[in-house]
Motif scaffolding. Structure first.
Motif, PDB file in Angstrom:
ATOM      1  N   TYR A   1       0.845  -1.190   0.000  1.00 52.54           N
ATOM      2  CA  TYR A   1       0.000   0.000   0.000  1.00 52.54           C
ATOM      3  C   TYR A   1       0.883   1.244   0.000  1.00 52.54           C
ATOM      4  N   TRP A   2       0.424   2.233  -0.764  1.00 42.53           N
ATOM      5  CA  TRP A   2       1.117   3.515  -0.855  1.00 42.53           C
ATOM      6  C   TRP A   2       0.223   4.643  -0.385  1.00 42.53           C
ATOM      7  N   GLY A   3       0.859   5.666   0.198  1.00 42.69           N
ATOM      8  CA  GLY A   3       0.160   6.918   0.416  1.00 42.69           C
ATOM      9  C   GLY A   3       0.230   7.765  -0.840  1.00 42.69           C
ATOM     10  N   GLN A   4      -0.386   8.932  -0.784  1.00 42.99           N
ATOM     11  CA  GLN A   4      -0.447   9.796  -1.968  1.00 42.99           C
ATOM     12  C   GLN A   4       0.788  10.684  -2.110  1.00 42.99           C
ATOM     13  N   GLY A   5       1.587  10.774  -1.058  1.00 41.61           N
ATOM     14  CA  GLY A   5       2.815  11.551  -1.109  1.00 41.61           C
ATOM     15  C   GLY A   5       2.668  12.942  -0.529  1.00 41.61           C
ATOM     16  N   THR A   6       3.768  13.455  -0.009  1.00 39.63           N
ATOM     17  CA  THR A   6       3.814  14.822   0.500  1.00 39.63           C
ATOM     18  C   THR A   6       5.130  15.453   0.047  1.00 39.63           C
ATOM     19  N   GLN A   7       5.051  16.688  -0.416  1.00 38.14           N
ATOM     20  CA  GLN A   7       6.220  17.375  -0.976  1.00 38.14           C
ATOM     21  C   GLN A   7       7.089  17.951   0.140  1.00 38.14           C
ATOM     22  N   VAL A   8       8.375  17.691   0.031  1.00 36.24           N
ATOM     23  CA  VAL A   8       9.369  18.314   0.902  1.00 36.24           C
ATOM     24  C   VAL A   8      10.333  19.085   0.017  1.00 36.24           C
ATOM     25  N   THR A   9      10.485  20.372   0.289  1.00 37.28           N
ATOM     26  CA  THR A   9      11.391  21.214  -0.471  1.00 37.28           C
ATOM     27  C   THR A   9      12.368  21.862   0.485  1.00 37.28           C
TER      28      THR A   9
END
Length: 125
Positions: free
Chosen positions: A114-122
């Motif tokens: 299972y995967w999450g949808q992702g979160t951006q880190v900059t």
């Protein structure tokens, strides 16, 4: 079925810290190894960290040991990624993942169930 939702991403200056959280649905959360992966623009998805179902064992690539720490709270159905001393090259979308065994997650993302949808880190200079 497990649904994963990440949070905590954002913009941070180099040298700073962020803590990502992943909230999991389902009563079977505590039976899964959990992990974090990341994908930078133009690059393949890469393993970041994994933790066993009990939280007793964790895995990291050598390049991230000492800066990143994975943890989990089975009572809250959450897994965390503490990121310190961040560098611009840490900029990526970070994904939460669940699999049968944490060690398997550390070898390849094909073991992710299972995967999450992702979160951006900059990370800026």
């Amino acid at each position: 079925q497990v649904q994963l939702v990440e949070s905590g991403g954002g913009l941070v200056q180099a040298g700073g810290s962020l803590r990502l959280s992943c909230a999991a649905s389902g009563r079977t959360f505590r039976s899964y190894g959990m992990g974090w992966f990341r994908q930078a623009p133009g690059k393949e998805r890469a393993f970041v960290a994994a933790i066993s179902s009990s939280g007793g064992i964790s895995f990291y690539p050598d390049s991230l040991k000492g800066r990143f720490t994975i943890s989990r709270d089975n009572a809250k159905n959450k897994v965390y990624l503490q990121m310190n001393s961040l560098k611009p090259e840490d900029t990526a979308v970070y994904y939460c993942a669940a699999g049968t065994y944490a060690e398997d997650l550390s070898h390849t993302d094909s073991n992710v169930r299972y995967w999450g949808q992702g979160t951006q880190v900059t990370v800026s200079l």
